[in-house]
Design a protein around this motif. Structure first.
Motif, PDB file in Angstrom:
ATOM      1  N   ARG A   1      28.667 -36.344 -22.627  1.00 50.07           N
ATOM      2  CA  ARG A   1      27.305 -35.989 -23.005  1.00 50.07           C
ATOM      3  C   ARG A   1      26.312 -36.934 -22.333  1.00 50.07           C
ATOM      4  O   ARG A   1      26.594 -38.129 -22.174  1.00 50.07           O
ATOM      5  N   ILE A   2      25.160 -36.380 -21.956  1.00 48.66           N
ATOM      6  CA  ILE A   2      24.137 -37.185 -21.297  1.00 48.66           C
ATOM      7  C   ILE A   2      23.713 -38.343 -22.191  1.00 48.66           C
ATOM      8  O   ILE A   2      23.447 -39.448 -21.711  1.00 48.66           O
ATOM      9  N   GLY A   3      23.665 -38.106 -23.506  1.00 44.45           N
ATOM     10  CA  GLY A   3      23.250 -39.150 -24.440  1.00 44.45           C
ATOM     11  C   GLY A   3      24.130 -40.386 -24.362  1.00 44.45           C
ATOM     12  O   GLY A   3      23.639 -41.522 -24.413  1.00 44.45           O
ATOM     13  N   HIS A   4      25.446 -40.192 -24.232  1.00 41.72           N
ATOM     14  CA  HIS A   4      26.355 -41.338 -24.146  1.00 41.72           C
ATOM     15  C   HIS A   4      26.119 -42.133 -22.863  1.00 41.72           C
ATOM     16  O   HIS A   4      26.193 -43.367 -22.861  1.00 41.72           O
ATOM     17  N   ALA A   5      25.823 -41.422 -21.762  1.00 44.03           N
ATOM     18  CA  ALA A   5      25.536 -42.118 -20.498  1.00 44.03           C
ATOM     19  C   ALA A   5      24.230 -42.897 -20.605  1.00 44.03           C
ATOM     20  O   ALA A   5      24.117 -44.028 -20.108  1.00 44.03           O
ATOM     21  N   MET A   6      23.229 -42.314 -21.271  1.00 49.29           N
ATOM     22  CA  MET A   6      21.945 -42.995 -21.433  1.00 49.29           C
ATOM     23  C   MET A   6      22.082 -44.226 -22.317  1.00 49.29           C
ATOM     24  O   MET A   6      21.477 -45.275 -22.045  1.00 49.29           O
ATOM     25  N   ILE A   7      22.882 -44.120 -23.358  1.00 46.79           N
ATOM     26  CA  ILE A   7      23.101 -45.280 -24.239  1.00 46.79           C
ATOM     27  C   ILE A   7      23.783 -46.406 -23.468  1.00 46.79           C
ATOM     28  O   ILE A   7      23.427 -47.586 -23.616  1.00 46.79           O
ATOM     29  N   ALA A   8      24.764 -46.055 -22.642  1.00 49.65           N
ATOM     30  CA  ALA A   8      25.425 -47.071 -21.828  1.00 49.65           C
ATOM     31  C   ALA A   8      24.428 -47.739 -20.884  1.00 49.65           C
ATOM     32  O   ALA A   8      24.445 -48.963 -20.699  1.00 49.65           O
ATOM     33  N   GLY A   9      23.533 -46.945 -20.273  1.00 50.17           N
ATOM     34  CA  GLY A   9      22.521 -47.504 -19.392  1.00 50.17           C
ATOM     35  C   GLY A   9      21.570 -48.431 -20.137  1.00 50.17           C
ATOM     36  O   GLY A   9      21.206 -49.503 -19.624  1.00 50.17           O
ATOM     37  N   MET A  10      21.174 -48.041 -21.345  1.00 54.54           N
ATOM     38  CA  MET A  10      20.270 -48.891 -22.133  1.00 54.54           C
ATOM     39  C   MET A  10      20.953 -50.191 -22.545  1.00 54.54           C
ATOM     40  O   MET A  10      20.313 -51.250 -22.598  1.00 54.54           O
ATOM     41  N   ARG A  11      22.245 -50.125 -22.815  1.00 49.14           N
ATOM     42  CA  ARG A  11      22.974 -51.351 -23.166  1.00 49.14           C
ATOM     43  C   ARG A  11      23.059 -52.299 -21.971  1.00 49.14           C
ATOM     44  O   ARG A  11      22.981 -53.518 -22.135  1.00 49.14           O
ATOM     45  N   ILE A  12      23.229 -51.734 -20.780  1.00 52.82           N
ATOM     46  CA  ILE A  12      23.264 -52.573 -19.575  1.00 52.82           C
ATOM     47  C   ILE A  12      21.933 -53.303 -19.401  1.00 52.82           C
ATOM     48  O   ILE A  12      21.899 -54.496 -19.092  1.00 52.82           O
ATOM     49  N   VAL A  13      20.828 -52.569 -19.608  1.00 52.72           N
ATOM     50  CA  VAL A  13      19.501 -53.195 -19.506  1.00 52.72           C
ATOM     51  C   VAL A  13      19.330 -54.260 -20.591  1.00 52.72           C
ATOM     52  O   VAL A  13      18.812 -55.357 -20.332  1.00 52.72           O
ATOM     53  N   LYS A  14      19.791 -53.948 -21.799  1.00 48.23           N
ATOM     54  CA  LYS A  14      19.635 -54.876 -22.921  1.00 48.23           C
ATOM     55  C   LYS A  14      20.397 -56.170 -22.697  1.00 48.23           C
ATOM     56  O   LYS A  14      19.891 -57.263 -23.013  1.00 48.23           O
ATOM     57  N   TYR A  15      21.608 -56.072 -22.176  1.00 50.09           N
ATOM     58  CA  TYR A  15      22.450 -57.257 -22.018  1.00 50.09           C
ATOM     59  C   TYR A  15      22.415 -57.834 -20.606  1.00 50.09           C
ATOM     60  O   TYR A  15      23.257 -58.645 -20.250  1.00 50.09           O
TER      61      TYR A  15
END
Length: 223
Positions: free
Chosen positions: A189-203
């Motif tokens: 799902r696109i949502g899971h990919a977006m969450i992974a991207g946001m986590r990369i930015v966060k950390y």
């Protein structure tokens, strides 16, 4: 106007829940290679394909020549483009990937969480191998089976394997043969990919401008 504003959250949720289907097809037959990556969304109504009909080593000037073409279903198709990658560029790409991984805290955890939401619905890898010598062919076939079982084990460990992998190796003891066909179909799902991207930015640790510069470089160097 109120209706449009009220529809925005609904459309956003729909977008986040939308599934992407990616099919990777690779075929090698002696000196003939073809690679095709197809991305589908909205039940196949949106389809984007990258075709790589040629992958070869340039003997005159060391490097790898890749010919590729992009197709959007019923919309457009680009002309065949040829790109050459020399050893220095390839090494530089590996160094940048390593630098990126070092800048993200717990990147392996983020990747594992994303991969746990990836489903594999087709995994097929068929090969025909032979050198003309029985002993050498037997050794290569053994290595080939180790690679294939290793890949299947990795996929089943980190992703959701929804199918039984079809793996085969046909040895050729009488003549030199090198043929293989690989097909893999994944969904997420696109949502899971977006969450992974946001986590990369966060950390991401360090200067965020460097991260933006790194992403821009990768985008400019992509197809």
């Amino acid at each position: 106007m109120k209706v449009i504003v009220a529809m925005i959250p609904v459309l956003f949720i729909f977008f986040m829940c939308m599934k992407l289907s990616i099919t990777i097809f690779f075929q090698h037959a002696q000196d003939d290679d073809e690679c095709r990556i197809t991305t589908k969304a909205l039940f196949g109504l949106v389809r984007y394909t990258v075709r790589i009909p040629l992958i070869k080593i340039d003997k005159q000037s060391p490097g790898i020549v890749v010919a590729h073409k992009e197709t959007v279903k019923n919309v457009s198709e680009s002309s065949l483009k040829r790109t050459k990658y020399n050893p220095r560029e390839i090494i530089h790409s590996f160094k940048e990937a390593k630098e990126f991984a070092q800048h993200v805290v717990h990147l392996h955890v983020i990747v594992r969480k994303f991969l746990s939401h990836v489903s594999v619905t087709k995994l097929e890898w068929q090969s025909k191998i032979g050198t003309g010598d029985a002993a050498e062919t037997g050794m290569i076939v053994g290595i080939g089976w180790s690679l294939k079982y290793g890949l299947a084990a990795l996929i089943s460990k980190y992703m959701s394997l929804k199918t039984v992998p079809f793996l085969s190796i046909t040895p050729s003891f009488q003549q030199a043969v090198s043929e293989t066909k690989f097909i893999c179909m994944i969904h997420f799902r696109i949502g899971h990919a977006m969450i992974a991207g946001m986590r990369i930015v966060k950390y991401w640790r360090g200067n965020r401008l460097k991260m933006k510069s790194f992403v821009n470089r990768q985008t400019n160097e992509s197809y």
